[in-house]
Design a protein around this motif. Structure first.
Motif, short mmCIF file in Angstrom:
data_model
loop_
_atom_site.label_atom_id
_atom_site.label_comp_id
_atom_site.label_asym_id
_atom_site.label_seq_id
_atom_site.Cartn_x
_atom_site.Cartn_y
_atom_site.Cartn_z
N TRP A 170 -34.40 -51.17 92.30
CA TRP A 170 -34.28 -51.73 90.96
C TRP A 170 -32.85 -52.20 90.66
O TRP A 170 -32.66 -53.12 89.87
N ILE A 171 -31.88 -51.53 91.25
CA ILE A 171 -30.47 -51.91 91.07
C ILE A 171 -29.81 -51.94 92.45
O ILE A 171 -30.23 -51.23 93.36
N PRO A 172 -28.76 -52.76 92.61
CA PRO A 172 -28.13 -52.89 93.94
C PRO A 172 -27.24 -51.72 94.32
O PRO A 172 -27.15 -51.35 95.49
N ARG A 173 -26.55 -51.16 93.35
CA ARG A 173 -25.66 -50.03 93.61
C ARG A 173 -25.40 -49.28 92.32
O ARG A 173 -25.71 -49.76 91.23
N ALA A 174 -24.81 -48.09 92.46
CA ALA A 174 -24.58 -47.24 91.28
C ALA A 174 -23.34 -46.39 91.49
O ALA A 174 -22.91 -46.13 92.62
N ILE A 175 -22.81 -45.95 90.37
CA ILE A 175 -21.70 -44.99 90.35
C ILE A 175 -22.15 -43.82 89.49
O ILE A 175 -22.60 -44.00 88.36
N GLY A 176 -22.08 -42.62 90.03
CA GLY A 176 -22.37 -41.41 89.27
C GLY A 176 -21.07 -40.70 88.97
O GLY A 176 -20.20 -40.60 89.84
N ILE A 177 -20.94 -40.22 87.75
CA ILE A 177 -19.69 -39.57 87.33
C ILE A 177 -19.98 -38.17 86.83
O ILE A 177 -20.90 -37.96 86.03
N GLU A 178 -19.19 -37.22 87.31
CA GLU A 178 -19.27 -35.83 86.87
C GLU A 178 -17.89 -35.31 86.52
O GLU A 178 -16.92 -35.61 87.21
N ALA A 179 -17.83 -34.52 85.46
CA ALA A 179 -16.54 -34.00 85.00
C ALA A 179 -16.13 -32.71 85.70
O ALA A 179 -14.96 -32.35 85.71
N GLN A 180 -17.10 -32.00 86.29
CA GLN A 180 -16.82 -30.71 86.93
C GLN A 180 -17.03 -30.82 88.44
O GLN A 180 -17.92 -31.53 88.91
N GLU A 181 -16.23 -30.07 89.18
CA GLU A 181 -16.24 -30.21 90.64
C GLU A 181 -17.55 -29.75 91.27
O GLU A 181 -18.04 -30.39 92.22
N GLU A 182 -18.13 -28.66 90.78
CA GLU A 182 -19.35 -28.16 91.42
C GLU A 182 -20.51 -29.17 91.32
O GLU A 182 -21.13 -29.49 92.35
N PRO A 183 -20.86 -29.68 90.12
CA PRO A 183 -21.92 -30.70 90.08
C PRO A 183 -21.54 -31.99 90.79
O PRO A 183 -22.41 -32.68 91.34
N TRP A 184 -20.25 -32.31 90.84
CA TRP A 184 -19.79 -33.48 91.59
C TRP A 184 -20.11 -33.33 93.07
O TRP A 184 -20.65 -34.25 93.70
N ARG A 185 -19.82 -32.15 93.63
CA ARG A 185 -20.14 -31.89 95.04
C ARG A 185 -21.65 -31.92 95.26
O ARG A 185 -22.13 -32.44 96.28
N ARG A 186 -22.41 -31.34 94.34
CA ARG A 186 -23.86 -31.32 94.47
C ARG A 186 -24.43 -32.74 94.46
O ARG A 186 -25.32 -33.07 95.26
N ALA A 187 -23.92 -33.56 93.56
CA ALA A 187 -24.39 -34.95 93.49
C ALA A 187 -24.07 -35.70 94.77
O ALA A 187 -24.91 -36.46 95.30
N ARG A 188 -22.87 -35.52 95.29
CA ARG A 188 -22.49 -36.17 96.55
C ARG A 188 -23.41 -35.75 97.69
O ARG A 188 -23.84 -36.58 98.51
N ALA A 189 -23.72 -34.46 97.74
CA ALA A 189 -24.60 -33.95 98.79
C ALA A 189 -26.00 -34.55 98.67
O ALA A 189 -26.62 -34.91 99.69
N ASN A 190 -26.50 -34.67 97.47
CA ASN A 190 -27.83 -35.24 97.26
C ASN A 190 -27.88 -36.71 97.65
O ASN A 190 -28.86 -37.17 98.24
N VAL A 191 -26.83 -37.45 97.31
CA VAL A 191 -26.78 -38.86 97.67
C VAL A 191 -26.73 -39.01 99.19
O VAL A 191 -27.42 -39.86 99.77
#
Length: 242
Positions: free
Chosen positions: A46-67
């Motif tokens: 549906w979209i060509p690319r995306a940027i996800g933003i997280e303010a805290q390091e733990e959810p940031w790491r989790r999001a990176r791992a999921n991607v």
């Protein structure tokens, strides 16, 4: 770990957000958490690319791992930071913010005018203070384009999309309850307003025990709101269902 992209299913709330995202636009998902929304949207094409933003390091790491597990690290960039601050002007066309308080969303948007001025569309799912945010956006040059209600685990969620432009001359109560929901006589609007009415009545009961002038003034205001909700409910053929 995240499901394979082909089997990923969003919650009703996030699916409603996804459905409002403009196709073909680069997305920034603020408070991306597990990054399910950008993974789904990019994975569906549906979209060509995306940027996800997280303010805290733990959810940031989790999001990176999921991607990474979804095989989409080349199309989804997960960044650490607050609000729109990690973005560059003109980098994205659509911003989604889901699950944050309405006042927090307002603070995020107002804190980065140089980023916001290049955004074409906002898709927002505030967790409380929905009316406050709706009025602020309307007074800040944003036009209400879509409005949706979903009910998940007995909890109602409001999702709305905004674009640049002016709004029709909606009344005070249309802005209060959702002008597009009212126009559609949304099938969940009756249940949503009934729940709001119960909360309002609990507040009224507490205020009724006070004789302070400010409490009495607020009680009068809440009485007007209660009457307006009852009038809307009387006009909804499905007000008995949620």
């Amino acid at each position: 770990m995240v499901e394979p992209v082909s089997r990923l299913r969003l919650s009703l709330r996030l699916q409603a957000v996804a459905n409002m995202v403009s196709r073909g636009k680069t997305l920034a998902d603020i408070g991306t958490d597990h990054a399910y929304l950008p993974i789904y949207l990019v994975g569906q094409g549906w979209i060509p690319r995306a940027i996800g933003i997280e303010a805290q390091e733990e959810p940031w790491r989790r999001a990176r791992a999921n991607v990474a597990a979804a095989g989409l690290s080349h199309l989804i960039d997960i960044r650490l930071g607050w609000g729109l601050k990690p973005l560059r002007p003109g980098e994205v066309g659509v911003v989604t913010i889901a699950g944050l308080g309405g006042k927090t969303i307002q603070d995020i948007l107002s804190a980065s005018p140089e980023i916001l001025e290049n955004i074409e569309c906002l898709v927002l799912q505030p967790q409380g203070a929905e009316v406050l945010l709706r009025r602020w956006l309307a007074s800040s040059g944003w036009r209400l384009g879509q409005e949706e209600l979903v009910c998940e685990k007995e909890q109602y969620y409001l999702i709305y999309a905004w674009e640049r432009g002016s709004n029709p001359e909606y009344s005070v109560w249309e802005w209060e309850f959702g002008p597009l929901l009212l126009q559609r006589r949304h099938p969940l609007l009756g249940g949503y307003l009934k729940k709001r009415l119960k909360k309002l009545e609990r507040i009224q009961q507490g205020l009724a025990r006070s004789r302070r002038p400010e409490a009495l003034a607020r009680l009068r205001k809440l009485n007007l709101e209660r009457q307006a909700i009852q009038e809307v409910l009387a006009c909804l053929p499905n007000a008995g269902r949620s």
